[in-house]
Design a protein around this motif. Sequence first.
Motif, PDB file in Angstrom:
ATOM      1  N   MET A  97       0.885  -0.873   0.761  1.00  0.00           N
ATOM      2  CA  MET A  97      -0.024  -0.092  -0.558  1.00  0.00           C
ATOM      3  C   MET A  97       0.877   1.146   0.270  1.00  0.00           C
ATOM      4  N   VAL A  98       0.628   1.756  -1.221  1.00  0.00           N
ATOM      5  CA  VAL A  98       2.072   2.538  -1.048  1.00  0.00           C
ATOM      6  C   VAL A  98       0.677   4.412  -0.021  1.00  0.00           C
ATOM      7  N   ARG A  99       1.962   4.752   1.019  1.00  0.00           N
ATOM      8  CA  ARG A  99       1.230   5.857   1.924  1.00  0.00           C
ATOM      9  C   ARG A  99       1.489   7.253   0.956  1.00  0.00           C
ATOM     10  N   MET A 100       0.509   8.309   1.447  1.00  0.00           N
ATOM     11  CA  MET A 100       0.405   9.558   0.866  1.00  0.00           C
ATOM     12  C   MET A 100       1.690   9.645   1.204  1.00  0.00           C
ATOM     13  N   ASP A 101       2.799  10.071   2.117  1.00  0.00           N
ATOM     14  CA  ASP A 101       3.975  10.511   1.832  1.00  0.00           C
ATOM     15  C   ASP A 101       4.854  10.154   0.633  1.00  0.00           C
ATOM     16  N   ASP A 102       4.585   8.850  -0.178  1.00  0.00           N
ATOM     17  CA  ASP A 102       5.418   8.241  -0.974  1.00  0.00           C
ATOM     18  C   ASP A 102       4.463   8.228  -2.071  1.00  0.00           C
ATOM     19  N   CYS A 103       3.053   8.950  -2.229  1.00  0.00           N
ATOM     20  CA  CYS A 103       2.053   9.083  -3.471  1.00  0.00           C
ATOM     21  C   CYS A 103       2.617  10.343  -4.120  1.00  0.00           C
ATOM     22  N   LEU A 104       3.071   9.923  -5.695  1.00  0.00           N
ATOM     23  CA  LEU A 104       3.451  10.625  -6.724  1.00  0.00           C
ATOM     24  C   LEU A 104       2.299  11.911  -6.908  1.00  0.00           C
ATOM     25  N   PHE A 105       1.503  11.434  -6.551  1.00  0.00           N
ATOM     26  CA  PHE A 105      -0.448  12.167  -7.440  1.00  0.00           C
ATOM     27  C   PHE A 105       0.090  13.391  -6.219  1.00  0.00           C
ATOM     28  N   CYS A 106      -0.030  13.457  -4.114  1.00  0.00           N
ATOM     29  CA  CYS A 106       0.292  13.618  -3.465  1.00  0.00           C
ATOM     30  C   CYS A 106       1.475  14.688  -3.887  1.00  0.00           C
ATOM     31  N   ARG A 107       2.342  14.132  -3.975  1.00  0.00           N
ATOM     32  CA  ARG A 107       3.698  14.742  -3.677  1.00  0.00           C
ATOM     33  C   ARG A 107       3.558  15.653  -5.051  1.00  0.00           C
ATOM     34  N   ILE A 108       2.804  15.978  -5.892  1.00  0.00           N
ATOM     35  CA  ILE A 108       2.297  16.595  -6.558  1.00  0.00           C
ATOM     36  C   ILE A 108       1.536  18.034  -6.512  1.00  0.00           C
ATOM     37  N   ALA A 109       0.598  17.047  -5.802  1.00  0.00           N
ATOM     38  CA  ALA A 109      -0.547  18.244  -5.434  1.00  0.00           C
ATOM     39  C   ALA A 109       0.148  19.285  -4.652  1.00  0.00           C
ATOM     40  N   HIS A 150      -5.869  12.241  -0.826  1.00  0.00           N
ATOM     41  CA  HIS A 150      -4.654  10.836  -1.348  1.00  0.00           C
ATOM     42  C   HIS A 150      -6.704   9.740  -1.335  1.00  0.00           C
ATOM     43  N   LEU A 151      -7.475   9.727  -1.875  1.00  0.00           N
ATOM     44  CA  LEU A 151      -8.265   8.761  -2.681  1.00  0.00           C
ATOM     45  C   LEU A 151      -7.572   7.767  -4.012  1.00  0.00           C
ATOM     46  N   VAL A 152      -7.521   5.751  -3.643  1.00  0.00           N
ATOM     47  CA  VAL A 152      -6.278   5.571  -4.397  1.00  0.00           C
ATOM     48  C   VAL A 152      -7.956   4.868  -5.481  1.00  0.00           C
ATOM     49  N   SER A 153      -9.138   4.760  -5.503  1.00  0.00           N
ATOM     50  CA  SER A 153      -9.616   4.452  -7.308  1.00  0.00           C
ATOM     51  C   SER A 153     -10.349   4.299  -6.550  1.00  0.00           C
ATOM     52  N   LEU A 154     -11.822   4.545  -7.875  1.00  0.00           N
ATOM     53  CA  LEU A 154     -12.950   4.207  -7.767  1.00  0.00           C
ATOM     54  C   LEU A 154     -13.230   3.295  -6.675  1.00  0.00           C
ATOM     55  N   ARG A 155     -12.439   2.183  -7.130  1.00  0.00           N
ATOM     56  CA  ARG A 155     -13.189   0.553  -6.087  1.00  0.00           C
ATOM     57  C   ARG A 155     -13.060   0.774  -4.758  1.00  0.00           C
ATOM     58  N   GLU A 156     -11.868   2.027  -3.830  1.00  0.00           N
ATOM     59  CA  GLU A 156     -12.489   2.820  -2.545  1.00  0.00           C
ATOM     60  C   GLU A 156     -13.187   2.787  -1.702  1.00  0.00           C
ATOM     61  N   MET A 157     -14.290   3.722  -3.232  1.00  0.00           N
ATOM     62  CA  MET A 157     -14.972   4.964  -3.647  1.00  0.00           C
ATOM     63  C   MET A 157     -15.973   4.950  -2.682  1.00  0.00           C
ATOM     64  N   LYS A 158     -16.238   5.481  -1.166  1.00  0.00           N
ATOM     65  CA  LYS A 158     -17.380   5.774   0.150  1.00  0.00           C
ATOM     66  C   LYS A 158     -18.516   6.844  -0.940  1.00  0.00           C
ATOM     67  N   PRO A 159     -19.379   6.610   0.360  1.00  0.00           N
ATOM     68  CA  PRO A 159     -20.668   7.649  -0.378  1.00  0.00           C
ATOM     69  C   PRO A 159     -20.450   9.037   0.068  1.00  0.00           C
ATOM     70  N   GLU A 160     -18.934   9.212   0.840  1.00  0.00           N
ATOM     71  CA  GLU A 160     -18.730  10.405   0.923  1.00  0.00           C
ATOM     72  C   GLU A 160     -17.408  11.307   0.198  1.00  0.00           C
ATOM     73  N   ASP A 161     -17.221  10.301  -0.666  1.00  0.00           N
ATOM     74  CA  ASP A 161     -17.036  11.333  -1.835  1.00  0.00           C
ATOM     75  C   ASP A 161     -16.922  11.019  -2.652  1.00  0.00           C
ATOM     76  N   GLU A 162     -18.690  10.619  -3.146  1.00  0.00           N
ATOM     77  CA  GLU A 162     -19.457  11.151  -3.789  1.00  0.00           C
ATOM     78  C   GLU A 162     -19.103  12.722  -4.827  1.00  0.00           C
ATOM     79  N   SER A 163     -19.690  13.191  -4.046  1.00  0.00           N
ATOM     80  CA  SER A 163     -19.532  14.910  -4.402  1.00  0.00           C
ATOM     81  C   SER A 163     -18.197  15.077  -4.745  1.00  0.00           C
ATOM     82  N   GLU A 164     -16.692  14.879  -4.114  1.00  0.00           N
ATOM     83  CA  GLU A 164     -15.293  15.146  -4.460  1.00  0.00           C
ATOM     84  C   GLU A 164     -14.905  14.537  -5.866  1.00  0.00           C
TER      85      GLU A 164
END
Length: 117
Positions: A1-13, A49-63
């Motif tokens: 599992m990639v941690r937010m610290d290491d996540c490429l796109f978190c680092r770009i953000a 940091h949202l991983v993918s659509l597979r992990e999507m939760k109802p509260e992520d819908e608007s985001e």
Amino acid sequence: MVRMDDCLFCRIARREIPAKIVYEDDSSLAFEDIQPQSPVHLLVIPRRHLVSLREMKPEDESEIGHLFAVAAGLARERALENNGYRAVVNSGTWGGQTVFHLHVHLLGGRVFHWPPG
Ligand code: 5GP
Ligand code: ZN
């Protein structure tokens, strides 16, 4: 599992890794893909940091919905609307996902075929 610290796109953000950022707001940003597959190839990501659509939760819908609104706005801005464009989310390995921070690909400026292969 990639941690937010290491996540490429978190680092770009966080602007720790350079990218050509073309749009940003409170919850999202968009930047040019490093290996463009078409004349326009942008990636629209949530700041969170949202991983993918597979992990999507109802509260992520608007985001996540907002990412498509941003993609549509960028398509309009880049005059892709008349001819059309593609906005896709690769989800999981078989879906073609290689960076596990959810992103919408906005592709335009050429003809795309279906099925994508
Ligand atoms: P995926 O395969 O996960 O759907 O898409 C990941 C995308 O991120 C690919 O199109 C790839 O070219 C792009 N990418 C990978 N590393 C970088 C990077 O360091 N900077 C930018 N701007 N894009 C990247
Ligand atoms: Zn991330």
